[in-house]
Design a protein around this motif. Structure first.
Motif, PDB file in Angstrom:
ATOM      1  N   HIS A  36       0.838  -1.204   0.000  1.00 54.51           N
ATOM      2  CA  HIS A  36       0.000   0.000   0.000  1.00 54.51           C
ATOM      3  C   HIS A  36       0.871   1.251   0.000  1.00 54.51           C
ATOM      4  N   HIS A  37       0.776   2.025  -1.081  1.00 54.26           N
ATOM      5  CA  HIS A  37       1.503   3.294  -1.184  1.00 54.26           C
ATOM      6  C   HIS A  37       0.559   4.440  -0.816  1.00 54.26           C
ATOM      7  N   PHE A  38       0.912   5.176   0.198  1.00 52.51           N
ATOM      8  CA  PHE A  38       0.025   6.231   0.690  1.00 52.51           C
ATOM      9  C   PHE A  38      -0.341   7.231  -0.402  1.00 52.51           C
ATOM     10  N   ARG A  84      14.615   3.824  -5.650  1.00 54.80           N
ATOM     11  CA  ARG A  84      15.567   3.067  -6.452  1.00 54.80           C
ATOM     12  C   ARG A  84      16.420   3.925  -7.392  1.00 54.80           C
ATOM     13  N   PHE A  85      15.909   5.073  -7.786  1.00 55.75           N
ATOM     14  CA  PHE A  85      16.601   5.833  -8.828  1.00 55.75           C
ATOM     15  C   PHE A  85      17.763   6.666  -8.295  1.00 55.75           C
ATOM     16  N   MET A  86      17.981   6.678  -6.990  1.00 58.36           N
ATOM     17  CA  MET A  86      19.022   7.509  -6.400  1.00 58.36           C
ATOM     18  C   MET A  86      20.410   6.895  -6.612  1.00 58.36           C
ATOM     19  N   GLU A  87      21.434   7.757  -6.487  1.00 57.69           N
ATOM     20  CA  GLU A  87      22.807   7.282  -6.555  1.00 57.69           C
ATOM     21  C   GLU A  87      23.095   6.420  -5.327  1.00 57.69           C
ATOM     22  N   PRO A  88      24.029   5.463  -5.434  1.00 53.61           N
ATOM     23  CA  PRO A  88      24.258   4.499  -4.353  1.00 53.61           C
ATOM     24  C   PRO A  88      24.484   5.103  -2.972  1.00 53.61           C
ATOM     25  N   VAL A  89      25.299   6.134  -2.854  1.00 48.91           N
ATOM     26  CA  VAL A  89      25.583   6.712  -1.535  1.00 48.91           C
ATOM     27  C   VAL A  89      24.327   7.317  -0.929  1.00 48.91           C
ATOM     28  N   ASP A  90      23.574   8.064  -1.734  1.00 49.31           N
ATOM     29  CA  ASP A  90      22.341   8.674  -1.222  1.00 49.31           C
ATOM     30  C   ASP A  90      21.332   7.600  -0.832  1.00 49.31           C
ATOM     31  N   LEU A  91      21.222   6.575  -1.653  1.00 50.40           N
ATOM     32  CA  LEU A  91      20.267   5.517  -1.340  1.00 50.40           C
ATOM     33  C   LEU A  91      20.675   4.793  -0.063  1.00 50.40           C
ATOM     34  N   PHE A  92      21.955   4.471   0.075  1.00 49.91           N
ATOM     35  CA  PHE A  92      22.400   3.759   1.272  1.00 49.91           C
ATOM     36  C   PHE A  92      22.248   4.621   2.520  1.00 49.91           C
ATOM     37  N   LYS A  93      22.485   5.894   2.396  1.00 54.21           N
ATOM     38  CA  LYS A  93      22.259   6.824   3.512  1.00 54.21           C
ATOM     39  C   LYS A  93      20.800   6.732   3.966  1.00 54.21           C
ATOM     40  N   ASN A  94      19.881   6.833   3.010  1.00 53.85           N
ATOM     41  CA  ASN A  94      18.461   6.785   3.341  1.00 53.85           C
ATOM     42  C   ASN A  94      18.047   5.410   3.864  1.00 53.85           C
ATOM     43  N   LEU A  95      18.668   4.360   3.318  1.00 54.86           N
ATOM     44  CA  LEU A  95      18.346   3.009   3.770  1.00 54.86           C
ATOM     45  C   LEU A  95      18.804   2.796   5.207  1.00 54.86           C
ATOM     46  N   THR A  96      19.976   3.289   5.521  1.00 57.61           N
ATOM     47  CA  THR A  96      20.483   3.184   6.891  1.00 57.61           C
ATOM     48  C   THR A  96      19.553   3.878   7.872  1.00 57.61           C
ATOM     49  N   GLY A 118       8.727  -2.202   9.162  1.00 63.27           N
ATOM     50  CA  GLY A 118       9.742  -2.625   8.222  1.00 63.27           C
ATOM     51  C   GLY A 118      10.135  -1.592   7.189  1.00 63.27           C
ATOM     52  N   VAL A 119      10.874  -2.064   6.178  1.00 62.78           N
ATOM     53  CA  VAL A 119      11.485  -1.213   5.164  1.00 62.78           C
ATOM     54  C   VAL A 119      11.171  -1.774   3.782  1.00 62.78           C
ATOM     55  N   ASN A 120      11.129  -0.886   2.787  1.00 62.96           N
ATOM     56  CA  ASN A 120      10.829  -1.280   1.413  1.00 62.96           C
ATOM     57  C   ASN A 120      11.686  -0.465   0.452  1.00 62.96           C
ATOM     58  N   ILE A 121      11.668  -0.818  -0.808  1.00 62.13           N
ATOM     59  CA  ILE A 121      12.341  -0.056  -1.859  1.00 62.13           C
ATOM     60  C   ILE A 121      11.354   0.105  -3.008  1.00 62.13           C
ATOM     61  N   VAL A 122      11.226   1.331  -3.528  1.00 65.97           N
ATOM     62  CA  VAL A 122      10.180   1.622  -4.519  1.00 65.97           C
ATOM     63  C   VAL A 122      10.769   2.346  -5.729  1.00 65.97           C
ATOM     64  N   HIS A 173       9.821  -4.761  -3.504  1.00 62.83           N
ATOM     65  CA  HIS A 173       9.249  -4.807  -4.835  1.00 62.83           C
ATOM     66  C   HIS A 173      10.240  -5.571  -5.708  1.00 62.83           C
ATOM     67  N   ALA A 174       9.831  -6.708  -6.217  1.00 61.38           N
ATOM     68  CA  ALA A 174      10.730  -7.526  -7.033  1.00 61.38           C
ATOM     69  C   ALA A 174       9.936  -8.252  -8.105  1.00 61.38           C
ATOM     70  N   GLY A 175      10.457  -8.247  -9.318  1.00 65.28           N
ATOM     71  CA  GLY A 175       9.773  -8.940 -10.401  1.00 65.28           C
ATOM     72  C   GLY A 175       8.537  -8.216 -10.891  1.00 65.28           C
ATOM     73  N   GLU A 176       8.458  -6.889 -10.685  1.00 65.63           N
ATOM     74  CA  GLU A 176       7.358  -6.117 -11.285  1.00 65.63           C
ATOM     75  C   GLU A 176       7.769  -5.799 -12.730  1.00 65.63           C
TER      76      GLU A 176
END
Length: 471
Positions: free
Chosen positions: A50-52, A248-260, A274-278, A312-315
Motif C-alpha cells: 500500500h503506497h500512501f 531506487r533511482f538515487m545514486e548508491p551513496v544517497d540511497l544507502f544513507k536513506n536506507l540506513t 519494516g522497510v521497502n524499496i520503490v 518490490h521484485a519482479g514487477e
C-alpha cells in the motif's frame, strides 16, 4: 454503502440460505454485481502492499490545489505551490476567471489517475509519472489523506493498512563520500560481494559520524508518532502501521544513507512495519544497481537483524525489459537480500530455477503480495498470464493487496472480485486464508496488537458467515 448492505441482505433473505458462504460464492462466480456485494461485506483483514500517496483519490488532491490556488502546468497537468521558472503555468484562479477550470479539471483527473484511460499514453508511463504531478498537494497534508484512507477501509471492512507513508527527510551532506558511488558500482559489475560489503561498512561508519540516527529519531518522534497519536488512527475497528522506504533511482551513496536511516527508524519505533524499496523496477538506475541494492539490504539486516523488509521484485514482464533481465530479480531479492515478503513477483515464471525458488518461498514462509488490478493496468498481465496460480500451486503464502488504489481507481473489494471470478478453483476457505495471511504475515511489531487483530477478524467472519444461516 447502506444501499449495498440492504441489497445484500435482501438477496440472502430471498434465496433462503441453507447453504454456507462457500456454496453461495460458487453460485455467483460469474456475476460481478453479486460478487461485489459479497466481498464488500466480507472481512478483508489487512492491505500490506500500500503506497500512501498513490492510494489517495485524485479528487481531494485537486480540490486542495484549487482551494490553495496552486499553479497548473496546462501542458503536463502538474501542479506547484509556487511558479516554476520553466513551462506554461497558470493559477487555478485565473483559469476559473477565464472559464477554463472545468475543462482542465477533467484533464487533471485523467492525468493523475486511470480514470477514463484510453491508451493515449503507455499505461506504465501514466501510472509512474502521475506521482510527481500531484506530489505538491501531498506535502503538509498527510493527516487528511490518512483519515480518508481509514474511512474508506472501515467502509469496506478492512481492519489494517501497512502503508508506505513518507520518505524520511534528511539534509545530511554526503558530497565528501561521492567516491563510493564509483567504487560500489565497479565492485557491483564484478558481483564482488565481499568488496561491496567492505565498502558499505566504511560508508556506514561515515554516516554514523554524520549523526544519521538523529534523522530517524526526529522522524519517529516529531512526525510519525505525533501524527498517528493526534489523529487517533488506531481504535477498536482499525489499525495502521508504516513502512519506511527508499527510492531506487538515487545514486548508491544517497540511497544507502536513506536506507540506513530507514532501518534505524524501524528498529526504534513500534509504529514502523519494516522497510521497502520503490520506484519503477525497469528504470535505468533500478536495473543497473539492482544487485547492489540487494546487498545493501543484506548489510543493513546484519546491523538490524530484527527489522523486517518486503521488496518490490519482479514487477516486470516480457517486452518491458530484455528477456534475460526477467531471470534474476526475485532470486536476488530472496537469496541475496533475504526479503521477508515479495511485492508483485510478476516475472516468477521467467526466473532462473523458478520451481526451486517457489519451493524455497513456500518452505520459508515468504509471502507474495498479489496486486491484480495494478498488474493488469501497469504491466498488462492478467488472468492465466498472471502468476497467481503458479504461486498457489507451490503453496507460497499469498496476500491480496491494492498497491495504489487512488491512481488505479480501485479498492480492496475489487481485488477479491477479480480473484474469485478469474480463478474459479480458489475456494471460499482459501480466500479466507488469504485474509488471515494479511494479518499473520504483517510486520506489526507488537504481538498483542497482531493477536487482537486476529481475534477481531474471527468475530467479523462469524458475523459475516451468520448472514448465510437459515432463519
Amino acid at each position: 454503502m447502506t444501499r449495498i448492505i440492504t441489497i445484500f441482505c435482501f438477496l440472502i433473505t430471498q434465496i433462503g440460505f441453507t447453504q454456507s458462504a462457500e456454496s453461495y460464492l460458487e453460485k455467483i462466480r460469474n456475476n460481478e454485481a453479486l460478487l461485489t456485494a459479497f466481498f464488500q461485506q466480507m472481512p478483508k483483514g489487512g492491505d500490506l502492499h500500500h503506497h500512501f500517496s498513490g492510494s489517495v483519490y485524485a479528487e481531494p488532491l485537486l480540490e486542495r490545489a484549487i482551494a490553495q490556488d496552486f499553479y497548473l502546468n496546462i501542458e503536463t497537468m502538474a501542479v506547484s505551490k509556487t511558479k516554476p521558472a520553466n513551462g506554461n503555468w497558470q493559477t487555478f484562479s485565473s483559469l476559473k476567471k477565464d472559464g477554463k477550470l472545468d475543462f482542465y479539471q477533467q484533464q487533471i483527473i485523467q492525468t493523475w489517475s486511470a480514470k477514463d484511460y484510453n491508451g493515449s499514453v503507455p499505461s506504465d508511463d501514466l501510472f509512474f509519472d502521475s506521482f510527481m504531478k500531484f506530489e505538491s498537494t501531498i506535502a503538509g497534508h498527510f493527516a487528511e489523506g490518512m483519515l480518508e484512507l481509514k474511512k474508506r477501509a472501515l467502509a469496506e471492512n478492512v481492519s489494517y493498512i501497512e502503508t508506505q507513508l513518507s520518505t524520511i527527510p534528511c539534509d545530511m551532506s554526503v558530497s565528501d563520500l561521492n567516491d563510493f558511488n564509483t567504487k560500489l558500482r565497479q565492485a557491483s559489475i564484478q558481483k564482488d560481494e565481499k568488496t561491496v560489503l567492505k565498502l558499505l561498512d566504511e560508508l556506514y561508519k561515515a554516516l554514523q559520524k554524520k549523526d544519521a540516527k538523529k534523522y530517524a529519531e526526529d522522524f519517529n518522534t516529531n512526525f510519525l508518532a505525533k501524527l498517528h497519536k493526534d489523529l487517533k488512527i488506531d481504535d477498536e475497528r482499525f489499525t495502521m502501521r508504516y513502512q519506511n522506504f527508499v527510492l531506487r533511482f538515487m545514486e548508491p551513496v544517497d540511497l544507502f544513507k536513506n536506507l540506513t536511516i530507514a532501518f534505524i527508524s524501524s528498529s526504534e519505533s513500534k509504529l514502523t512495519a519494516g522497510v521497502n524499496i520503490v520506484s519503477p523496477e525497469h528504470g535505468e538506475n533500478s536495473m543497473k544497481d539492482y544487485w547492489l541494492h540487494m546487498v545493501m539490504f543484506k548489510y543493513c539486516h546484519s546491523k538490524f537483524p530484527d527489522v523486517k523488509y518486503t521488496l518490490h521484485a519482479g514487477e516486470l514482464t516480457l517486452g518491458l525489459v530484455q528477456p534475460e533481465e526477467l531471470t534474476w530479480h526475485i532470486n536476488d531479492a530472496i537469496y541475496v537480500a533475504g526479503a521477508n515478503r515479495i511485492g508483485h513477483g510478476v516475472d516468477i515464471a521467467y526466473e532462473a530455477n523458478s520451481y526451486d525458488l517457489l519451493k524455497y518461498m513456500a518452505k520459508n514462509n515468504i509471502p507474495i503480495e498479489i496486486n491484480l488490478v495494478s498488474n493488469e493496468f501497469i504491466l498488462k498481465v492478467k488472468e492465466n498470464r498472471h502468476p497467481f496460480t503458479l504461486y498457489k500451486e507451490f503453496n507460497v503464502p499469498i496476500v491480496i493487496s491494492t498497491d495504489d488504489a487512488g491512481i488505479l481507481r480501485s479498492n480492496m473489494t475489487e481485488q477479491y472480485v477479480l480473484l474469485a471470478k478469474r480463478y474459479p478453483d480458489v475456494s471460499y476457505a482459501t480466500i479466507k486464508q488469504y485474509v488471515y495471511n494479511s494479518i499473520n504475515y504483517s510486520f506489526i511489531q507488537d504481538a498483542g496488537v497482531k493477536k487482537q487483530l486476529i481475534k477481531d477478524l474471527d468475530n467479523r467472519f462469524k458475523t459475516f458467515e451468520a448472514k448465510f444461516s437459515k432463519n
